[in-house]
Design a protein around this motif. Structure first.
Motif, short mmCIF file in Angstrom:
data_model
loop_
_atom_site.label_atom_id
_atom_site.label_comp_id
_atom_site.label_asym_id
_atom_site.label_seq_id
_atom_site.Cartn_x
_atom_site.Cartn_y
_atom_site.Cartn_z
N ALA A 420 0.86 -1.23 0.09
CA ALA A 420 0.04 0.13 -0.06
C ALA A 420 0.83 1.36 0.06
CB ALA A 420 -1.00 0.10 0.99
N GLU A 421 2.01 1.19 -0.66
CA GLU A 421 2.94 2.53 -0.47
C GLU A 421 2.60 3.02 -1.88
OE1 GLU A 421 5.33 -1.20 0.92
OE2 GLU A 421 4.29 -0.88 -1.09
N ILE A 422 2.40 4.30 -1.94
CA ILE A 422 2.34 5.21 -3.00
C ILE A 422 3.68 5.96 -3.35
CG2 ILE A 422 0.95 7.47 -3.72
CD1 ILE A 422 -1.21 6.32 -1.86
N LEU A 423 3.86 6.19 -4.75
CA LEU A 423 5.25 6.79 -5.24
C LEU A 423 4.51 7.97 -6.16
CD1 LEU A 423 8.09 7.04 -5.62
CD2 LEU A 423 7.87 5.38 -7.56
N GLU A 424 5.15 9.08 -5.83
CA GLU A 424 4.66 10.40 -6.54
C GLU A 424 5.68 10.82 -7.07
OE1 GLU A 424 1.18 12.52 -4.74
OE2 GLU A 424 2.11 11.28 -2.94
N ILE A 425 5.71 11.06 -8.47
CA ILE A 425 6.87 11.79 -9.30
C ILE A 425 6.13 12.95 -10.03
CG2 ILE A 425 8.64 11.27 -11.07
CD1 ILE A 425 8.49 8.21 -10.45
N SER A 426 6.80 14.22 -9.78
CA SER A 426 6.41 15.31 -10.47
C SER A 426 7.53 16.14 -11.19
CB SER A 426 5.54 16.01 -9.55
OG SER A 426 6.20 16.54 -8.54
N GLY A 427 7.31 16.68 -12.11
CA GLY A 427 8.19 17.62 -12.60
C GLY A 427 7.49 18.83 -13.24
N LYS A 428 8.43 19.85 -13.39
CA LYS A 428 7.90 20.98 -13.95
C LYS A 428 8.94 21.75 -15.05
CE LYS A 428 9.15 24.39 -10.12
NZ LYS A 428 8.56 25.29 -9.13
N ASP A 453 10.15 16.26 -8.28
CA ASP A 453 9.97 15.86 -7.07
C ASP A 453 9.83 14.42 -6.93
OD1 ASP A 453 9.98 18.40 -5.13
OD2 ASP A 453 8.99 19.02 -6.69
N VAL A 454 10.27 13.55 -5.96
CA VAL A 454 9.79 12.27 -5.72
C VAL A 454 9.25 12.18 -4.40
CG1 VAL A 454 10.60 9.92 -5.52
CG2 VAL A 454 11.46 11.49 -7.41
N LYS A 455 8.23 11.49 -4.06
CA LYS A 455 7.48 11.44 -2.75
C LYS A 455 7.05 10.08 -2.67
CE LYS A 455 3.86 13.36 -1.20
NZ LYS A 455 2.83 14.36 -1.00
N LEU A 456 7.54 9.43 -1.69
CA LEU A 456 7.22 7.89 -1.30
C LEU A 456 6.60 7.81 0.19
CD1 LEU A 456 7.04 4.93 -2.03
CD2 LEU A 456 9.67 4.75 -1.14
N THR A 457 5.40 7.38 0.14
CA THR A 457 4.30 7.30 1.42
C THR A 457 4.03 6.03 1.82
OG1 THR A 457 3.43 9.28 0.49
CG2 THR A 457 2.29 8.17 2.28
N PHE A 476 -3.39 6.05 12.54
CA PHE A 476 -3.41 6.30 11.16
C PHE A 476 -1.91 6.96 10.77
CE2 PHE A 476 -8.08 7.21 11.33
CZ PHE A 476 -8.47 5.90 11.18
N PRO A 477 -0.87 5.95 11.22
CA PRO A 477 0.50 6.71 11.01
C PRO A 477 0.95 6.63 9.69
CG PRO A 477 0.47 4.77 12.14
CD PRO A 477 -0.87 4.99 12.20
N THR A 478 1.74 7.63 9.13
CA THR A 478 2.23 7.44 7.92
C THR A 478 3.84 7.93 7.80
OG1 THR A 478 1.67 9.72 7.28
CG2 THR A 478 0.12 7.90 6.86
N THR A 479 4.58 7.52 7.10
CA THR A 479 5.99 7.91 6.76
C THR A 479 6.22 8.23 5.54
OG1 THR A 479 6.88 6.26 8.42
CG2 THR A 479 8.49 7.33 6.94
N GLN A 480 6.65 9.65 5.31
CA GLN A 480 6.93 10.02 4.05
C GLN A 480 8.47 10.40 3.82
OE1 GLN A 480 4.69 13.72 3.14
NE2 GLN A 480 2.84 12.39 2.60
N ILE A 481 9.15 9.74 2.70
CA ILE A 481 10.45 10.20 2.24
C ILE A 481 10.19 10.92 0.89
CG2 ILE A 481 12.71 9.30 1.74
CD1 ILE A 481 11.88 6.67 3.22
N SER A 482 10.96 12.28 1.01
CA SER A 482 10.82 12.92 -0.33
C SER A 482 12.02 13.54 -0.38
CB SER A 482 9.63 14.07 -0.22
OG SER A 482 9.86 15.02 0.73
N ALA A 483 12.22 13.91 -1.95
CA ALA A 483 13.38 14.44 -2.52
C ALA A 483 13.13 15.35 -3.64
CB ALA A 483 14.46 13.56 -2.72
N GLY A 484 13.65 16.46 -3.86
CA GLY A 484 13.29 17.40 -5.02
C GLY A 484 14.58 18.34 -5.35
N VAL A 485 14.48 18.65 -6.55
CA VAL A 485 15.70 19.38 -7.15
C VAL A 485 15.00 20.21 -7.96
CG1 VAL A 485 17.58 17.68 -7.21
CG2 VAL A 485 16.21 17.61 -8.86
N THR A 499 16.11 19.50 -1.86
CA THR A 499 15.38 19.30 -0.84
C THR A 499 15.32 17.86 -0.46
OG1 THR A 499 13.37 19.39 -1.74
CG2 THR A 499 14.11 21.53 -0.85
N GLY A 500 15.40 17.61 0.87
CA GLY A 500 15.18 15.94 1.25
C GLY A 500 14.40 16.02 2.69
#
Length: 849
Positions: A420-428, A453-457, A476-485, A499-500
């Motif tokens: 049930a992990e969710i990976l979100e990848i975005s760019g601009k 940006d990349v975010k994994l929940t 309802f705990p969650t952990t998020q790991i994100s990074a962006g350039v 950013t991380g």
């Protein structure tokens, strides 16, 4: 003289319009317009809206100073514009013939619906209000409602009457009079048990009863107690219990004002043949829990199945989920007694995974169970699409970009590792054009910015040790790991940033939230600091105006062909020459140059921030339509402690003797802030909203100031709306820089919101606040918070605005006026800029707070 005459003429026209309006224009001679209705309870006027809303007729709404704007709008409309057009058309036959030749018969007929014929009248009718005509039948029914209301609140002998007064031709008022009498109180409560199970559960909760002896009778208390008992019974296994099984027998104690209450809980009724049979309630337990991950709903069609933690999981194809990911979100387990709460929290938990549609949970009686009081829980899930792609396109304009094109794209991948992990990848990507920046090759698109940006929940707390003991699954705990350039070219100072973030969040209670950023890393590298004065033009003009006074002493190489400071190198060389006394200037000019130099160093320095923070939020708001609530947000952040610990020898330093890592001085500071919002719903369409904010960031150790991206600014759409963003403060400095910021902020806002017509709402607001420098390297006293006397530098902005509710968002327009400006001398601060020429127009989405 001309302006004065124009104002007099405008006032005369407005007054003439107001006096020309006739509110009884649409009122017939033998009926009355209701102009006033008031309620007197025990001879005292009532303003409580809950009581006033009992009237079936109220006078037309008034706008300002009691003026019935909506009624007048309705009266301005033609009664039947289309019929009037037809009558005008047929009055002279040649008109119809002439128009038919010019247009056509069909178009002539349709002119009756045209805007200039009936459209304006239709708009006035839709947004206006028809006159409220006095109706005595509704008046009589209103008195009945008053008596019922006070009866339900404990005044069983309440009596209501009304009086109608004719105050003018075709105008009337109503006065309702209510005599409450003495209130009645609950004297005794007698519980009559119907079964052993219900009685035993009742004994566990009777001390929490809403109704109680000695309390004034209130019908809502009895309804709330019925709901409370039903919830308690159903959460403790009484699956078949409903509210209608609870009844009250209430009767007076002789002739006194005391009431006796019999609490009666009936037995379960079921149909047997043609009759109803009563039997005691049973406590039901869960015998099976079945999960259908693709909503197949029938086990015989399942191609894959597994039992995990005593929960059966079925799939019509190969199971694409780790069993633990599903069972961790389920709080219904075999052996548990039935509970509405477990059902509700399971639904919420499965929805929070964001990999399924809203789940459906059903219970059926387990006929195979010998006890005959067992339930099978079937949970039906419909997975969302594994991949979701979205893209966007926008045209932009800003103070730097004359024209820009922005493209965005995002990809969401659900259930990445089958847990049930969710990976979100975005760019601009943004390309733009600016005439202000140097462009030797004369290229139209001379600006660019790219980022991703990349975010994994994860739906749990990722820690090397177990956290379920103090952060259970129900939070309802969650952990998020994100990074962006991101990388900017020819925009501002040309930046590269990274950013991380590693963060955890959970909900200790339903409306409470805690978020901890264990690591919040931000690195900013300014590629072209020499572009500073090309971007910050007002700062350049201040520096150049000083240079013009010392042209004879300035090295010609500092100047361009126009005889002004060369923006890139010449400005820097001039500042350095002034500060090292190579160019003698006055003490006042030297102070200004030092201030500009300090700001240049601050905004062009590279930043490395490694911080940890904790944010706590609490709100009493139940939903979006709840306008009577308060919310609190607090945040504490600490930066640099980890890097300082790792950099024990402090051997690498820069020219300012600051310790560096990767040739960048890392930031050290502590920061705390608090925000409190309180809304009062004064009536169904009137709200008084307030907001208070206080923040302070203190540099220490390796830093003498707060990084620009962590500092505070004042002004703007959601702040002090009489000033543009970044244009207010610090202190009494007058916002002389292009972007004014500091490390301390106070802000308070008060806003009165009201309905104008339909979806159009209005607001009157007051914003108070400012920013200051404190405990940092800034020395200018105008910028600093000295003591409590600095509170005199709180800027005050007032204004009004309009909001249009599109249901899914609110479009907002606010106009702010500088009411108290701390940039002026103390005696001249009030109302110096209070005029439309210096007003600030703010456009935003949704409410400012």
């Amino acid at each position: 003289m001309i302006k004065t005459c124009s104002k007099i003429l405008l006032i005369f026209v407005l007054v003439s319009f107001l006096f020309a309006c006739n509110p009884t224009k649409r009122v017939a001679a033998d009926i009355f317009l209701l102009t006033k209705a008031e309620v007197l309870v025990d001879s005292k006027k009532v303003t409580k809206e809950e009581v006033l809303n009992l009237m079936l007729q109220k006078p037309n709404n008034t706008f300002i100073f009691g003026y019935p704007l909506k009624l007048e709008m309705y009266n301005l409309a033609k009664v039947n514009a289309d019929s009037s057009y037809q009558a005008w058309l047929l009055k002279k036959p040649e008109r119809y013939d002439r128009l038919s030749k010019l247009l056509s018969e069909k178009q002539v007929a349709r002119l009756g619906q045209a805007f200039f014929v009936s459209g304006l009248s239709n708009i006035l009718k839709e947004n206006g209000e028809p006159p409220v005509i006095l109706d005595t039948l509704k008046t009589i029914k209103s008195t009945d409602k008053f008596e019922t209301y006070y009866f339900d609140h404990g005044y069983l002998d309440a009596v209501s009457s009304f009086k109608i007064d004719s105050v003018a031709p075709k105008k009337a008022t109503i006065t309702y009079s209510v005599t409450k009498g003495n209130p009645y109180f609950v004297d005794s409560i007698t519980y009559k048990p119907s079964s052993f199970i219900i009685d035993s559960l009742y004994q566990l909760t009777k001390n929490q009863m809403v109704i109680g002896t000695g309390k004034q009778y209130n019908l809502s208390d009895f309804a709330n107690e019925r709901t409370r008992l039903t919830t308690f019974f159903r959460n403790h296994g009484v699956y078949k219990f409903q509210e209608n099984y609870i009844n009250y027998n209430i009767y007076r104690n002789d002739d006194s004002d005391k009431l006796n209450v019999d609490l009666i809980i009936d037995q379960y009724s079921k149909k047997s043949g043609d009759s109803l049979v009563k039997e005691p309630f049973d406590i039901y337990k869960i015998s099976q829990v079945n999960v259908f991950t693709d909503n197949a709903g029938k086990k015989e069609y399942s191609a894959d199945s597994i039992s995990y933690n005593n929960i059966n999981i079925y799939s019509s194809a190969k199971l694409n989920f780790k069993p633990k990911a599903i069972t961790d979100a389920i709080f219904i387990n075999p052996g548990n007694v039935y509970s509405d709460y477990r059902r509700s929290i399971t639904t919420q938990s499965l929805s929070n995974l964001k990999i399924f549609n809203y789940p459906r949970i059903e219970y059926i009686e387990d006929v195979s169970d010998s006890t005959k009081n067992a339930l099978i829980s079937n949970i039906y899930l419909v997975p969302l699409k594994k991949y979701t792609f979205n893209a966007g396109f926008d045209l932009m304009h800003s103070n730097i970009q004359d024209f820009g094109i922005l493209g965005t794209a995002g990809l969401t991948i659900r259930n990445v590792f089958k847990g049930a992990e969710i990976l979100e990848i975005s760019g601009k990507a943004n390309i733009g054009s600016s005439r202000e920046l140097a462009n030797p090759d004369d290229v139209f698109f001379n600006l660019s910015e790219f980022g991703g940006d990349v975010k994994l929940t994860f739906p749990k707390i990722l820690m090397p040790f177990k956290t379920t003991g103090f952060i259970p699954k129900t939070m309802f705990p969650t952990t998020q790991i994100s990074a962006g350039v991101s990388r900017q070219r020819n925009i501002g100072l040309d930046k590269e940033s990274f950013t991380g973030i590693l963060s955890y969040s959970w909900f200790p209670k339903r409306y409470n939230n805690i978020r901890i950023d264990l690591l919040n890393i931000q690195y900013i590298n300014n590629l072209n600091p020499y572009n500073y004065f090309l971007v910050y033009r007002s700062t350049y003009r201040r520096l150049n105006s000083i240079a013009e006074r010392y042209t004879a002493e300035i090295d010609p190489s500092y100047l361009n062909e126009n005889g002004t400071l060369e923006e890139q190198r010449g400005t820097i060389d001039f500042m350095n020459s002034v500060l090292n006394n190579s160019i003698p200037v006055s003490p006042e000019d030297r102070t200004v140059v030092r201030s500009i130099s300090e700001r240049y160093d601050r905004l062009t320095e590279n930043n490395l921030i490694v911080a940890s923070n904790i944010t706590y939020q609490k709100s009493t708001r139940k939903n979006l339509t709840d306008y009577n609530f308060w919310s609190l947000r607090t945040k504490f952040e600490s930066a640099g402690a980890l890097l300082s610990l790792l950099d024990r020898d402090k051997s690498k330093t820069n020219q300012n003797d600051n310790s560096t890592i990767f040739n960048v001085a890392y930031a050290e500071y502590v920061k705390g802030e608090v925000e409190f919002i309180r809304n009062w719903q004064l009536s169904s369409k009137k709200v008084l909203a307030t907001r208070f904010f206080a923040g302070l960031a203190i540099p220490y150790g390796n830093s003498s100031s707060i990084p620009f991206i962590r500092s505070y600014y004042a002004g703007g759409t959601n702040d002090n709306r009489a000033w543009l963003a970044y244009s207010l403060g610090p202190g009494s400095s007058g916002g002389v820089n292009d972007f004014n910021e500091a490390n301390m902020k106070l802000a308070f806002s008060l806003e009165y919101r009201f309905n104008i017509s339909g979806n159009l709402n209005g607001a009157i607001f007051t914003d108070i606040g400012n920013i200051w420098n404190v405990f940092d390297e800034v020395k200018n006293p105008k910028y600093k918070f000295q003591n409590l006397s600095s509170l005199k530098e709180l800027a005050v902005g007032t204004g009004f605005g309009a909001r249009y509710d599109f249901n899914f968002f609110i479009f907002r327009l606010d106009i702010g006026f500088k009411t108290y400006n701390p940039a002026y001398e103390y005696e001249r601060r009030w109302l110096r800029d209070y005029n439309f020429s210096k007003a600030v127009i703010n456009i935003g989405i949704n409410y400012p707070f």
